[in-house]
Design an enzyme around this catalytic site. Structure first.
Site, PDB file in Angstrom:
ATOM      1  N   LYS A   1     -10.402  12.722   8.159  1.00  0.00           N
ATOM      2  CA  LYS A   1      -9.914  12.288   9.455  1.00  0.00           C
ATOM      3  C   LYS A   1      -9.877  13.468  10.434  1.00  0.00           C
ATOM      4  CE  LYS A   1      -6.596   8.799   7.758  1.00  0.00           C
ATOM      5  NZ  LYS A   1      -7.122   7.608   8.456  1.00  0.00           N
TER       6      LYS A   1
ATOM      7  N   LYS B   1       0.849  -1.195   0.000  1.00  0.00           N
ATOM      8  CA  LYS B   1       0.000   0.000   0.000  1.00  0.00           C
ATOM      9  C   LYS B   1       0.884   1.244   0.000  1.00  0.00           C
ATOM     10  CE  LYS B   1      -3.221   2.517   3.000  1.00  0.00           C
ATOM     11  NZ  LYS B   1      -3.943   2.501   4.305  1.00  0.00           N
TER      12      LYS B   1
ATOM     13  N   ARG C   1      -7.499  -0.309   0.409  1.00  0.00           N
ATOM     14  CA  ARG C   1      -7.930  -1.558  -0.222  1.00  0.00           C
ATOM     15  C   ARG C   1      -8.285  -1.354  -1.704  1.00  0.00           C
ATOM     16  NH1 ARG C   1     -12.536  -2.257   4.147  1.00  0.00           N
ATOM     17  NH2 ARG C   1     -10.909  -1.098   5.256  1.00  0.00           N
TER      18      ARG C   1
END
Length: 531
Positions: A308, A296, A382
């Site tokens: 966030k 990643k 992902r």
């Protein structure tokens, strides 16, 4: 197929006055040809083992008699005075002086039961205490088998690590030279273990450097350029896709995640063939195993539109830690003589907010055609991994795929900061990675790929949702792994969710504050055994 674009590495956002880290700075570690007391080092270090099971006092190890004779000290008395027990990582400091010798201080270093773990911690403790003095000579691992010697040196190199600095403040002194005093009969055998330890330690420091570099310096384009540079100096083949080629190739996940940033995404492929000669992909008439590593590479993660909180955003320059591990591992393969074919894939993107940002509710098309409903733009890792894994399955035909990623907070909630979560579709693969984790000091814990949770990823508008739609399921790390499994093509696959151990808030043993490089040593140890 996308053409090579390794030369396309410049972007208007680059800062000419800043650069990615230099080659990792690691201590020079050598086998000494002189007795311990004659070493040209300000620090001498002796091992101290705990008392035998039947009681008694801790036992100082090789080199004790010559040190006592040279400096007029009683090591046993000093151990008793300090109430030392010989526990791993315990250090007693004793000033010494002799006008004819370089030594200024003697360290008595606990080695515990002499296991690899104990010796790794002893090496780390010695490095921390000797750092300010620059050089050390030691007999701490002189009686250890090759695995113990390797663990000792790996711990020492890891703990000697210092983060790259920028600005006018000096970096300060560091440990730059280590002499291992070994019996003459053991020196030749120790050389291989020593070489592997230093190569592995250098790779670990490289992974840490990449993760600790500020995101304004290490954007997707700059990281892709660094990957191409590493390939050129380590005998790898490099391929880099730019944003136009990603669009042409259908890498919808990487493009979606990177759409909100002024700095475009990249996909890097590094390819390694072992030095065996003959037909590529074959060795001695036998097919060479092909491993694909996927990391990643989120250069910075703001969370995108699913923003966030400030506190959670501060360490997000390390969200490319998995990608940094893959680059560091690939750069070390030839030095370690790995016999498998290995391909490293790292999708680099920056998850930012902008007018083109992808949104919750969007449906994107991953490489290969699978459609994905986006429910949380802060679950971006992902999506980029899925593109790379689908590409690996369809185009590279690997025997095994292993991905490493700071993927979910759920993994760190379940396992804390000392274990990585391991998911695997093959028991033998899982066992090999668990063993590599134990022997390298980067421990894993196997988690279940619970198929009963797969229904939580069903989507009414796409082939799959990328996070759970069922609030009652929970199991965020498991559902993330189940999502990734959809893109493996049924191949042997393992997923390392290292969100916990990839970052550290403080120094501890061989771990240093910041990006830890977790996964580098265990993947190299595993790959050394792949035949």
């Amino acid at each position: 197929m996308p053409r090579s674009a390794s030369a396309r590495v410049r972007t208007p956002g680059s800062r000419a006055s800043k650069a990615l880290p230099r080659e990792p700075v690691v201590p020079q570690v050598t086998v000494a040809a002189t007795p311990l007391v004659d070493a040209a080092a300000p620090v001498l270090a002796l091992p101290v083992a705990p008392a035998d099971g039947g009681g008694g006092s801790p036992r100082p190890g090789p080199g004790t008699r010559e040190v006592e004779h040279a400096f007029g000290v009683s090591v046993a008395d000093e151990i008793a005075l300090a109430k030392a027990k010989g526990e791993p990582g315990e250090v007693v400091e004793l000033p010494v002086s002799d006008e004819g010798r370089a030594a200024e201080v003697l360290f008595l270093v606990g080695v515990g039961d002499g296991s690899d773990l104990a010796l790794r911690r002893a090496g780390a403790a010695l490095a921390r205490r000797a750092r300010a003095r620059g050089a050390v000579a030691t007999t701490v691992a002189s009686d250890a088998p090759p695995t113990g010697l390797r663990a000792f040196v790996e711990g020492l190199v890891a703990a000697a690590y210092r983060q790259p600095r920028s600005g006018l403040a000096p970096e300060g002194d560091g440990l730059h030279e280590v002499s291992l005093v070994l019996p003459a009969t053991r020196r030749a055998r120790a050389e291989e273990a020593l070489g592997r330890a230093v190569e592995t330690g250098r790779a670990l420091c490289r992974a840490r450097d990449l993760a600790n570099t500020p995101a304004d310096v290490a954007g997707p384009v700059e990281l892709a350029a660094e990957a191409a540079r590493l390939a050129s100096v380590t005998g790898l083949e490099a391929r880099v896709w730019d944003e136009a080629q990603l669009a042409e190739g259908g890498f919808g996940g990487v493009l979606a995640v990177g759409a909100g940033s002024a700095r475009p995404p990249r996909l890097v492929q590094l390819s390694y063939e072992p030095d065996e000669g003959g037909e590529p992909g074959r060795r001695g008439g036998r097919r060479t195993p092909h491993v694909v590593l996927v990391g990643k590479g989120i250069a910075f993660d703001s969370g995108g539109l699913s923003l966030k909180p400030r506190e959670a955003m501060v360490p997000m320059k390390t969200d490319m830690a998995g990608g940094g591990v893959v680059l560091a591992v690939m750069a070390a393969l030839r030095g370690l003589g790995v016999r498998a074919r290995v391909t490293g894939l790292v999708p680099f993107a920056e998850n930012m907010i902008g007018g083109a940002s992808y949104r919750p509710g969007d449906v994107i098309t991953q490489y290969g055609g699978t459609t994905v409903e986006v429910l949380n733009t802060d679950a971006e890792g992902r999506l980029v991994l899925a593109d790379a894994m689908a590409y690996a399955d369809r185009e590279l035909a690997p025997d095994v795929i292993v991905d490493v990623a700071t993927l979910t907070g759920a993994a760190s909630l379940g396992l804390g900061r000392r274990h990585g979560a391991l998911y695997a579709t093959d028991d033998a693969l899982a066992d090999a990675l668990l063993e590599a984790g134990d022997s390298s000091g980067e421990r894993l814990w196997r988690m279940p790929l619970e198929q009963d949770y797969r229904a939580a990823l069903d989507s009414p508008v796409a082939d799959i949702a990328h996070v759970s739609r069922d609030k009652h399921v929970g199991a965020g790390s498991i559902t993330a792994a189940l999502f990734l499994q959809e893109f493996t093509g049924g191949r042997r696959w393992a997923h390392l969710d290292v969100a916990g151990p990839a970052r550290a808030d403080a120094d501890e043993h061989d771990v240093t504050k910041g990006g830890t490089g977790f996964g580098t040593r265990l993947l190299l140890r595993w790959l050394e055994g792949v035949r």
